[in-house]
Design a protein around this motif. Structure first.
Motif, PDB file in Angstrom:
ATOM      1  N   ASP A  75      62.406   8.148 -20.616  1.00  0.00           N
ATOM      2  CA  ASP A  75      63.845   7.901 -20.664  1.00  0.00           C
ATOM      3  C   ASP A  75      64.606   9.172 -21.002  1.00  0.00           C
ATOM      4  O   ASP A  75      64.058  10.280 -20.956  1.00  0.00           O
ATOM      5  CB  ASP A  75      64.159   6.780 -21.651  1.00  0.00           C
ATOM      6  CG  ASP A  75      63.734   7.122 -23.074  1.00  0.00           C
ATOM      7  OD1 ASP A  75      63.368   8.281 -23.347  1.00  0.00           O
ATOM      8  OD2 ASP A  75      63.773   6.212 -23.930  1.00  0.00           O
ATOM      9  N   GLU A  76      65.867   9.010 -21.379  1.00  0.00           N
ATOM     10  CA  GLU A  76      66.728  10.166 -21.633  1.00  0.00           C
ATOM     11  C   GLU A  76      66.317  10.962 -22.854  1.00  0.00           C
ATOM     12  O   GLU A  76      66.726  12.125 -23.002  1.00  0.00           O
ATOM     13  CB  GLU A  76      68.185   9.714 -21.768  1.00  0.00           C
ATOM     14  CG  GLU A  76      68.527   8.952 -23.049  1.00  0.00           C
ATOM     15  CD  GLU A  76      68.123   7.492 -23.002  1.00  0.00           C
ATOM     16  OE1 GLU A  76      68.477   6.752 -23.944  1.00  0.00           O
ATOM     17  OE2 GLU A  76      67.477   7.083 -22.017  1.00  0.00           O
ATOM     18  N   VAL A 128      58.376   5.060 -21.202  1.00  0.00           N
ATOM     19  CA  VAL A 128      58.957   3.763 -20.873  1.00  0.00           C
ATOM     20  C   VAL A 128      57.912   2.651 -20.982  1.00  0.00           C
ATOM     21  O   VAL A 128      58.196   1.557 -21.493  1.00  0.00           O
ATOM     22  CB  VAL A 128      59.570   3.792 -19.457  1.00  0.00           C
ATOM     23  CG1 VAL A 128      60.039   2.402 -19.040  1.00  0.00           C
ATOM     24  CG2 VAL A 128      60.740   4.773 -19.411  1.00  0.00           C
ATOM     25  N   MET A 162      66.977  -1.382 -23.578  1.00  0.00           N
ATOM     26  CA  MET A 162      66.478  -0.410 -22.611  1.00  0.00           C
ATOM     27  C   MET A 162      67.252  -0.506 -21.295  1.00  0.00           C
ATOM     28  O   MET A 162      67.539   0.514 -20.654  1.00  0.00           O
ATOM     29  CB  MET A 162      64.989  -0.630 -22.366  1.00  0.00           C
ATOM     30  CG  MET A 162      64.114  -0.336 -23.578  1.00  0.00           C
ATOM     31  SD  MET A 162      62.369  -0.765 -23.317  1.00  0.00           S
ATOM     32  CE  MET A 162      61.929   0.446 -22.066  1.00  0.00           C
ATOM     33  N   ASP A 184      70.575   1.246 -21.964  1.00  0.00           N
ATOM     34  CA  ASP A 184      70.430   2.702 -22.029  1.00  0.00           C
ATOM     35  C   ASP A 184      70.253   3.301 -20.635  1.00  0.00           C
ATOM     36  O   ASP A 184      70.811   4.352 -20.319  1.00  0.00           O
ATOM     37  CB  ASP A 184      69.234   3.073 -22.912  1.00  0.00           C
ATOM     38  CG  ASP A 184      69.452   2.704 -24.368  1.00  0.00           C
ATOM     39  OD1 ASP A 184      70.623   2.545 -24.766  1.00  0.00           O
ATOM     40  OD2 ASP A 184      68.449   2.556 -25.097  1.00  0.00           O
ATOM     41  N   GLY A 185      69.459   2.641 -19.802  1.00  0.00           N
ATOM     42  CA  GLY A 185      69.198   3.183 -18.474  1.00  0.00           C
ATOM     43  C   GLY A 185      70.308   2.966 -17.477  1.00  0.00           C
ATOM     44  O   GLY A 185      70.323   3.604 -16.421  1.00  0.00           O
ATOM     45  N   ILE A 198      64.287   3.862 -15.649  1.00  0.00           N
ATOM     46  CA  ILE A 198      64.559   3.544 -17.049  1.00  0.00           C
ATOM     47  C   ILE A 198      65.027   2.099 -17.192  1.00  0.00           C
ATOM     48  O   ILE A 198      64.679   1.407 -18.155  1.00  0.00           O
ATOM     49  CB  ILE A 198      65.592   4.516 -17.640  1.00  0.00           C
ATOM     50  CG1 ILE A 198      65.084   5.957 -17.543  1.00  0.00           C
ATOM     51  CG2 ILE A 198      65.903   4.177 -19.091  1.00  0.00           C
ATOM     52  CD1 ILE A 198      66.074   6.990 -18.048  1.00  0.00           C
TER      53      ILE A 198
END
Length: 293
Positions: A80-81, A86, A250, A253-254, A264
């Motif tokens: 992820d960022e 993941v 999640m 966030d993605g 993500i």
């Protein structure tokens, strides 16, 4: 009836129950969708139980130099960022998703079923008062009511669980009441009442036993709905606070990086889809097996 006849009668009942259970199992194993749902559910349960041994990385470990890496031999589902794996976060996220879904249904059954029993068995003004409260709760859209409760309580997994459980309780109360209304006038209930059985004994040992099948089916189906509802609240920021791994968080966030790193959000969304599908098909399979109609 003498002692020998009573013993023979009890043995016949035991044999009949065993044969019924055996036939039910055979019918279930012939139901392909039900078996598929059971396999999916068992897979997620095992994944949650053995997460520390299955996850290749820590779900909280950040490696900024590895951020936004696509799926590869090292990171099967990408990063992820923040450079977190993941796959590891999905595996650990199964714990909170499954536990919250089961807790929500357990609370709904634990409170809603007794309320429905009392309402349906006693009737009269008790039934009127309880059902008006239930109707008022069911009048609100479930997710909107859960969202309002979670917003008042604050962002937390346990708050999200109680918010969704508060919406689930009236559903189980309504279902249980309907089953009790159809069962309380049956011959075996009247016989138990004539023999002097207490109301609670009649409700628990005679009425509830025969109402358990639809409650079990609805409970199984509701676990998937509860997992989806928790993910929705987490997506809106009302679930467990970061950096705890959670499928809904999640997804949120993605969503900011769909163009450059779609994995993500893609894989947590797939996990939610499979979990809901598993419990839904398992519930349908149980309904087909247990429902005599």
């Amino acid at each position: 009836m003498n002692v020998v006849e009573q013993q023979m009668s009890s043995e016949v009942i035991v044999v009949t129950d065993a044969q019924g259970h055996s036939r039910a199992l055979r019918r279930f194993w012939k139901n392909k969708l039900g078996v598929m749902g059971l396999i999916i559910v068992v897979g997620f349960v095992l994944m949650a139980l053995f997460a520390p041994g299955i996850a290749p990385f820590s779900p909280l470990a950040t490696h900024f130099s590895h951020a936004f890496q696509p799926p590869s031999a090292r990171h099967w589902l990408g990063t992820d960022e923040l450079g977190r794996d993941v796959l590891s976060r999905i595996i650990y996220g199964a714990r909170s998703s499954l536990v919250s879904g089961i807790l929500i249904v357990a609370i709904g059954v634990g409170i809603g079923v007794p309320v429905g029993l009392v309402s349906g068995y006693y009737g009269g003004w008790i039934d009127d008062v309880i059902m008006r409260v239930v109707d008022a709760a069911l009048a609100f859209p479930a997710l909107v009511l859960a969202l309002a409760i979670a917003w008042i309580l604050g962002p937390s997994l346990i708050h999200a669980v109680w918010a969704i459980a508060a919406v689930t309780i009236p559903q189980f109360a309504r279902i249980t009441r309907g089953q009790v209304l159809s069962a309380r006038t049956r011959e075996y209930v009247e016989a138990a009442r004539c023999l002097g059985a207490s109301p609670w004994r009649i409700m628990l040992h005679h009425v509830l036993r025969n109402a358990a099948t639809p409650i079990l089916v609805v409970a199984t189906l509701n676990i998937g709905s509860a997992i989806l509802a928790v993910a929705s609240l987490s997506f809106l920021g009302l679930g467990p606070p970061p950096p705890a791994p959670n499928w809904g968080a999640m997804l949120q966030d993605g969503s900011q990086y769909l163009n450059m790193a779609p994995w993500i959000s893609l894989f947590p969304g797939l996990a939610i889809f499979l979990a809901v599908l598993g419990f839904s098909t398992l519930g349908d399979g149980l309904r087909d097996v247990l429902d005599p109609k």
